[in-house]
Scaffold this active site. Sequence first.
Site, PDB file in Angstrom:
ATOM      1  N   GLN A 127     150.396  47.952  27.215  1.00  0.00           N
ATOM      2  CA  GLN A 127     151.538  48.028  28.386  1.00  0.00           C
ATOM      3  C   GLN A 127     150.931  47.315  29.605  1.00  0.00           C
ATOM      4  O   GLN A 127     149.974  47.916  30.212  1.00  0.00           O
ATOM      5  CB  GLN A 127     151.891  49.360  28.573  1.00  0.00           C
ATOM      6  N   SER A 130     150.899  47.137  35.911  1.00  0.00           N
ATOM      7  CA  SER A 130     150.307  47.329  37.029  1.00  0.00           C
ATOM      8  C   SER A 130     149.494  45.891  37.482  1.00  0.00           C
ATOM      9  O   SER A 130     148.891  45.383  36.374  1.00  0.00           O
ATOM     10  CB  SER A 130     149.349  48.235  37.258  1.00  0.00           C
ATOM     11  N   GLU A 245     156.009  57.463  29.852  1.00  0.00           N
ATOM     12  CA  GLU A 245     154.802  57.244  30.624  1.00  0.00           C
ATOM     13  C   GLU A 245     154.479  58.757  31.243  1.00  0.00           C
ATOM     14  O   GLU A 245     153.755  59.101  31.087  1.00  0.00           O
ATOM     15  CB  GLU A 245     154.359  55.996  31.512  1.00  0.00           C
ATOM     16  N   GLU A 375     151.413  61.063  45.604  1.00  0.00           N
ATOM     17  CA  GLU A 375     152.571  60.856  46.747  1.00  0.00           C
ATOM     18  C   GLU A 375     153.695  60.380  46.171  1.00  0.00           C
ATOM     19  O   GLU A 375     154.611  60.798  46.625  1.00  0.00           O
ATOM     20  CB  GLU A 375     151.846  59.841  47.789  1.00  0.00           C
TER      21      GLU A 375
END
Lengths: 404, 366
Positions: A127, A130, A245, A375
């Site tokens: 995949q 990023s 994911e 976060e």
Amino acid sequence: MDFNDTPQEAEYRTKVRAWIDANIGEFRDVPDTMDRADFVARSKRWQTKKYEAGFTGITWPKAFGGQGLGPMNQIVFNQEESRFHAPTELFSIGLGMCIPTVFSHGSQALIDRYVAKALSGEEVWCQLFSEPVAGSDLAGIRTKAVKDGDDWVIDGQKVWTTNAHLSDFGIIVCRTDPSKPKHKGLTMFIVDMHAPGVEARPLKQMSGGSDFNEVFFTGVRVADSHRVGAEGDGWKVALTTLMNERLAVGGKPRHAPGYATLLDMAKRVQRDDGAAIEAADVRQRIAATYIADEGIKLTQMRALSALSKGEMPGPESSIAKVVVAKTMQDMAAFALDLSESGGFVTGAETDPDVARLQGSYLWSAGLRIAGGTDEILRNIIAERVLGLPGDLRPDKDLPFNAAA
Amino acid sequence: MNFDFSDDAKALREQARRFLDERATTKVARTQMAADSPYDTMLWTQVVELGWTAARVPEAMGGLGLGGDEACVLAEEIGRSLAPVPFMSTLLATEALVLVGTEEQQTRWLGGFAEGALIGCVGWGEGDAASPARAGAKVTGDRITGIKVPVPDLMAADVALVSAQGPDGVQLYVIDLSDPGVTREAADTIDLVRRHGRLTLTNAPCAPLGTPDTYHEWLDRAAILTSFEALGTASAAMAMAIGYAKERTAFGQKIGRYQGVKHKCADMYIKLELARAHALHGAWAMQDGAAELRQAAAAARVASLDALAYCAEENLQIHGGTGFTWDSDCQFYYRRNRAIVAALGSKTWWSDRLVRALERRNALAA
């Protein structure tokens, strides 16, 4: 309340267990000395066996080559398979994320070409999302795909790509229209990882290993027929993948040390005033580790319980990764503190438990980031579960090429 | 697998929530702060009419004979509403009597609990006694001497179950509060809504309830029930914080948009859901009499106290100066947190108990 199988689940479990026991053979464990080519070959052999016996794509629709069964069947199979250390990792991204994206958004021709070969283990997938400049803010990716006749030409760089060097194909999200706002100008493609211009380089992590890759794309041609979903719909398509994911990255790594390791260590370690296990701060920490680790296991039981009743799991499943990763880090740090200077020395003479904790301490730093940082996951809980307003995103509606 | 409450228990939870949302608002709690009566007698009459005090009482004693699930959901809703009634006290007393009471003890008290004619309470505290496992109160023959404080709902109750040092160790004893040698007075505590008392026993008549071992079995069950109460109270504090974060504006936007605020809310949710998972595990272990009851109960207690303290404290913090005023409802949760801790022992004590249970289990497995 009860933790027992329903009669249907029990029947399926019996069938699965008998098959696994009869076929596990050489796959029951992964020898430490195995090289990469052996590992890939062996992973493929196990996948093919499962495919031929009808234990792959268990929850997928029959139309896509699946078995058309419920999620509990998949869970029962996974539970039975995890009694052994069978080699399944090579396919977890392809079958867990990529192929469901292909059959949710791809053309019939793509489904016919790719799904069965992924299921049977013949082809491995990765995949490609990023990028160095786009992690948490994934829609900020810059790898571009430019239309050229019936093809697209891809240039750019991806990062943190698991198994890129072992993969035959990947799904890649690219910017196809930089004049549109960031979420609107993206398109998803299937790319051949063996095509000219694709170069996968192992990325060395701070923990020392290389579990991921950087992948460079230089003038890589992809036919328009390999577009997944409409031009400009890449973000919507990517969300299908990402939902899968977060489920996959949810749990504690299978062999990671937990509260029991801390308990054992605390019994052995002597402090100035006696065994560490007698100290209140140590007992508090063991309890806190148990609360977090077992709390997540029990939360997963709640999800299974919902699935078993044919309901959707509740939003509480979203707490898993954010709890697991930080607990792993805190617990490992505390255990290394307990072993004082011994927790700092690495190498062949290091106690095996301490060595595992050292590994855990290093790996957990990555786990707190992978698949959504602590976060970002807190934002998601606050915004989607609790209904708080979203963060301000000043670039959201600007054309991508006009934003800073 | 069915790791969830039964449909019947869920229906009871909905009914209880609707009733309490309407009848036991925080205004009722505020009124109670200044009231002379130790509890809201009108509300208590309605609670009894709904059958909640009868839920865990066996049918032979005039109760409904319902399971632990039903007791857990009622505890959670009472905790959510802060209803100023002696429900938790009577429930914990019921649980002990059902678990180990003699037929005579059950007949004497349980029917009265079910129909609302009698109220129960339990007390282990002795001011500075350091743990539920120890007691300064002492039993000689069938007489008890000592001071128990703070005892929740003492001034409302007819019977008290107290821990005391007996010939075989610390265990529960039944005290008829109308007996000679028993004196009681109100005791001020941090919680201004739930009233507490000081029970002075001077050579007062008492009867053993079970044994030292069953005292600890009762502590397990009480820990699970109070963990649901704590979950309810913590959920209400979280809901209040979220409501305010969505509505209060600062620096030109709703404060819930700031990560400093929204991440606190996310952490409230995370702690609450961890606690809920352990509490459910406890409810299952209680219902099934599972071997891991002790560990499940201690984990439920620790996790729920952790969630409650965080939600109560950060709810007030998110409210800023407003939250620190007398007129804000934040204080109810902030103060009730301390009452729920005091009712059965601190996170420190229960963490230690959890680790002891884990040590025992590991030793058995080895």
